[in-house]
Design a protein around this motif. Structure first.
Motif, mmCIF file in Angstrom:
data_model
loop_
_atom_site.group_PDB
_atom_site.id
_atom_site.type_symbol
_atom_site.label_atom_id
_atom_site.label_comp_id
_atom_site.label_asym_id
_atom_site.label_seq_id
_atom_site.Cartn_x
_atom_site.Cartn_y
_atom_site.Cartn_z
ATOM 1 N N GLN A 100 -2.489 6.697 86.271
ATOM 2 C CA GLN A 100 -1.831 5.945 85.218
ATOM 3 C C GLN A 100 -1.398 4.568 85.714
ATOM 4 N N GLU A 101 -0.972 4.537 86.977
ATOM 5 C CA GLU A 101 -0.581 3.259 87.569
ATOM 6 C C GLU A 101 -1.770 2.300 87.613
ATOM 7 N N LEU A 102 -2.943 2.803 87.937
ATOM 8 C CA LEU A 102 -4.138 1.964 87.980
ATOM 9 C C LEU A 102 -4.572 1.517 86.586
ATOM 10 N N LEU A 103 -4.313 2.374 85.595
ATOM 11 C CA LEU A 103 -4.718 2.046 84.231
ATOM 12 C C LEU A 103 -3.731 1.125 83.525
ATOM 13 N N ASP A 104 -2.527 1.026 84.071
ATOM 14 C CA ASP A 104 -1.498 0.215 83.427
ATOM 15 C C ASP A 104 -1.848 -1.265 83.552
ATOM 16 N N ASP A 105 -2.060 -1.890 82.431
ATOM 17 C CA ASP A 105 -2.446 -3.299 82.427
ATOM 18 C C ASP A 105 -1.325 -4.204 82.926
ATOM 19 N N GLU A 106 -0.080 -3.762 82.720
ATOM 20 C CA GLU A 106 1.039 -4.596 83.110
ATOM 21 C C GLU A 106 1.297 -4.565 84.613
ATOM 22 N N ALA A 107 0.788 -3.520 85.267
ATOM 23 C CA ALA A 107 1.019 -3.408 86.712
ATOM 24 C C ALA A 107 0.134 -4.404 87.452
ATOM 25 N N ARG A 108 0.753 -5.135 88.329
ATOM 26 C CA ARG A 108 0.008 -6.102 89.132
ATOM 27 C C ARG A 108 -0.251 -5.493 90.513
ATOM 28 N N ILE A 109 -1.457 -4.951 90.672
ATOM 29 C CA ILE A 109 -1.818 -4.248 91.903
ATOM 30 C C ILE A 109 -2.941 -5.026 92.582
ATOM 31 N N SER A 110 -2.739 -5.272 93.849
ATOM 32 C CA SER A 110 -3.773 -5.984 94.606
ATOM 33 C C SER A 110 -4.952 -5.063 94.876
ATOM 34 N N GLY A 111 -6.031 -5.653 95.312
ATOM 35 C CA GLY A 111 -7.205 -4.843 95.612
ATOM 36 C C GLY A 111 -6.954 -3.836 96.720
ATOM 37 N N LEU A 112 -6.192 -4.238 97.745
ATOM 38 C CA LEU A 112 -5.888 -3.329 98.853
ATOM 39 C C LEU A 112 -5.009 -2.173 98.378
ATOM 40 N N GLU A 113 -4.013 -2.488 97.529
ATOM 41 C CA GLU A 113 -3.145 -1.430 97.004
ATOM 42 C C GLU A 113 -3.932 -0.466 96.121
ATOM 43 N N ALA A 114 -4.819 -1.016 95.325
ATOM 44 C CA ALA A 114 -5.645 -0.171 94.462
ATOM 45 C C ALA A 114 -6.528 0.759 95.293
ATOM 46 N N LYS A 115 -7.063 0.230 96.387
ATOM 47 C CA LYS A 115 -7.902 1.059 97.259
ATOM 48 C C LYS A 115 -7.098 2.178 97.885
ATOM 49 N N GLU A 116 -5.859 1.869 98.286
ATOM 50 C CA GLU A 116 -4.996 2.904 98.861
ATOM 51 C C GLU A 116 -4.662 3.979 97.824
ATOM 52 N N LEU A 117 -4.351 3.558 96.599
ATOM 53 C CA LEU A 117 -4.055 4.525 95.542
ATOM 54 C C LEU A 117 -5.263 5.412 95.255
ATOM 55 N N ILE A 118 -6.441 4.805 95.211
ATOM 56 C CA ILE A 118 -7.656 5.587 94.965
ATOM 57 C C ILE A 118 -7.888 6.583 96.100
ATOM 58 N N GLY A 119 -7.599 6.156 97.349
ATOM 59 C CA GLY A 119 -7.731 7.066 98.479
ATOM 60 C C GLY A 119 -6.795 8.257 98.365
ATOM 61 N N VAL A 120 -5.554 8.004 97.943
ATOM 62 C CA VAL A 120 -4.595 9.100 97.761
ATOM 63 C C VAL A 120 -5.062 10.026 96.645
ATOM 64 N N ILE A 121 -5.552 9.446 95.556
ATOM 65 C CA ILE A 121 -6.052 10.268 94.448
ATOM 66 C C ILE A 121 -7.205 11.152 94.915
ATOM 67 N N ALA A 122 -8.100 10.578 95.724
ATOM 68 C CA ALA A 122 -9.243 11.362 96.230
ATOM 69 C C ALA A 122 -8.765 12.500 97.123
ATOM 70 N N ASP A 123 -7.801 12.207 98.001
ATOM 71 C CA ASP A 123 -7.287 13.246 98.902
ATOM 72 C C ASP A 123 -6.609 14.372 98.118
ATOM 73 N N GLN A 124 -5.774 13.992 97.158
ATOM 74 C CA GLN A 124 -5.059 15.007 96.381
ATOM 75 C C GLN A 124 -6.016 15.805 95.494
ATOM 76 N N SER A 125 -7.044 15.145 95.003
ATOM 77 C CA SER A 125 -8.059 15.867 94.210
ATOM 78 C C SER A 125 -8.792 16.877 95.075
ATOM 79 N N GLN A 126 -9.087 16.486 96.314
ATOM 80 C CA GLN A 126 -9.747 17.407 97.240
ATOM 81 C C GLN A 126 -8.837 18.581 97.570
ATOM 82 N N GLU A 127 -7.546 18.310 97.778
ATOM 83 C CA GLU A 127 -6.587 19.378 98.042
ATOM 84 C C GLU A 127 -6.521 20.341 96.869
ATOM 85 N N LEU A 128 -6.507 19.806 95.662
ATOM 86 C CA LEU A 128 -6.495 20.639 94.465
ATOM 87 C C LEU A 128 -7.760 21.474 94.367
#
Length: 346
Positions: free
Chosen positions: A127-155
């Motif tokens: 949701q944070e990545l989809l939020d248009d109002e959130a100003r996320i840098s490319g590096l932050e977005a990559k880190e968030l995607i990495g966490v999402i991938a890890d948690q998805s794998q754990e699930l």
């Protein structure tokens, strides 16, 4: 023969001897020319012989009745003992059932928590990545995607354990068999495990070629569970080793934690068991070790635990392939390890 039966037999013999005394005296008197009154009396009154034999008959009857009574008493005692044993077994079974019900209730609560945690992370960061109002840098977005991938794998890992546990109860777990090198599979699990960089760096790999005919997916599932167990509950030093010796191949996952108490070393392989609370961390689903041992058994292997010199060891073992089969795929195994390592690094 117990003391009660011995008493019955002894008094039966006494009664028999005492009863036989009367006819013996009468017969001896008649044979040895006793006074005519005794002989004539028995000759004229045959019923006297019956009177003489009556004590003997009564003694024999008493003896038979005593033996029957002793057998009946022994049967009653045996029945009482069986009833006592069955009652004890039923009480133990009821206690085990109550414990299992409590464990399943705790299991459901733990599963809900374990599933909710990665789902919350995935949903929140997505949701944070989809939020248009959130100003996320490319590096932050990559880190968030990495966490999402890890948690998805754990699930995904948790759900896979649940599915295997459910299918194993009805004998519906699918197992394929191909020639695999345990060293390559173990390295792939270590490089791709869901953990921090520091935790991954703490894992020492000592991998020797160890070829067996197994299901590679199920093998990785087992090693992943053992490695997760070592990271969650073990000490800060961990290692994964593969060996081939005496016609068997093994994977050993070790850590320098305080170990599992002796009385719990087999219980941890039972469903819904977890010692996480005792180590100050949240408990896992409680099926990882159960699933791992079941999968090992389905592939003609074994999973055991030992603790020696301050080191906990989970050892996974399988029958090794024949040497000629190993030689035929030796070159392919080296290439497999390199390609898998490169894939995981990417």
């Amino acid at each position: 023969m117990d003391s009660r039966n011995k008493t019955v037999v002894r008094w039966g013999i006494y009664g028999f001897l005492f009863g036989a005394l009367f006819p013996a005296i009468g017969w001896a008197a008649a044979l040895r020319g006793a006074p005519r009154t005794i002989a004539d009396a028995h000759a004229s009154q045959p019923v006297l012989w019956i009177v003489d034999l009556a004590p003997l008959v009564l003694a024999l009857a008493g003896f038979v009745i005593g033996v029957k009574q002793a057998k009946l008493a022994a049967a009653l005692r045996a029945t009482d003992q069986k009833v006592t044993d069955r009652t004890t077994e039923l009480r133990v079974a009821n206690q085990r059932l109550e414990h299992l019900i409590r464990s399943k209730d705790q299991f459901l609560a733990t599963v809900s928590h374990e599933l909710r945690t990665p789902l919350t992370v995935v949903c929140g960061f997505a949701q944070e990545l989809l939020d248009d109002e959130a100003r996320i840098s490319g590096l932050e977005a990559k880190e968030l995607i990495g966490v999402i991938a890890d948690q998805s794998q754990e699930l995904s890992n948790i759900i896979e354990d649940l599915l295997v546990a459910a299918r194993a109860d009805i004998g519906a777990v699918s197992i394929s068999r191909v020639e695999v090198d345990l060293a390559a599979e173990a390295e792939m699990v270590v490089l791709g495990c869901v953990c921090t960089k520091d935790e991954r760096a703490s894992i020492r790999m000592d991998l020797e070629p160890a070829v067996a005919e197994l299901d590679p997916t199920r093998l990785r599932q087992i090693v992943r569970n053992l490695l997760t167990n070592a990271i969650r509950y073990g000490g800060p030093e961990r290692s994964v080793e593969t060996r081939t010796s005496d016609g068997a191949v093994t994977i050993c996952v070790r850590d320098n934690g305080r170990g599992i108490p002796v009385e719990d070393r087999e219980r941890v392989f039972e469903p819904y068991q977890s010692t996480g609370a005792e180590h100050g961390v949240s408990g896992s689903v409680g099926l990882g070790l159960t699933v791992s041992r079941k999968l090992a058994t389905l592939m003609d292997g074994d999973l055991s635990y030992s603790y020696e010199d301050g080191t906990s060891t989970f050892m996974l073992s399988f029958p090794a392939l024949e040497s000629r089969q190993v030689a035929a795929i030796e070159g392919k195994d080296d290439l497999s390890i390199q390609s898998r390592s490169a894939f995981v690094a990417r």
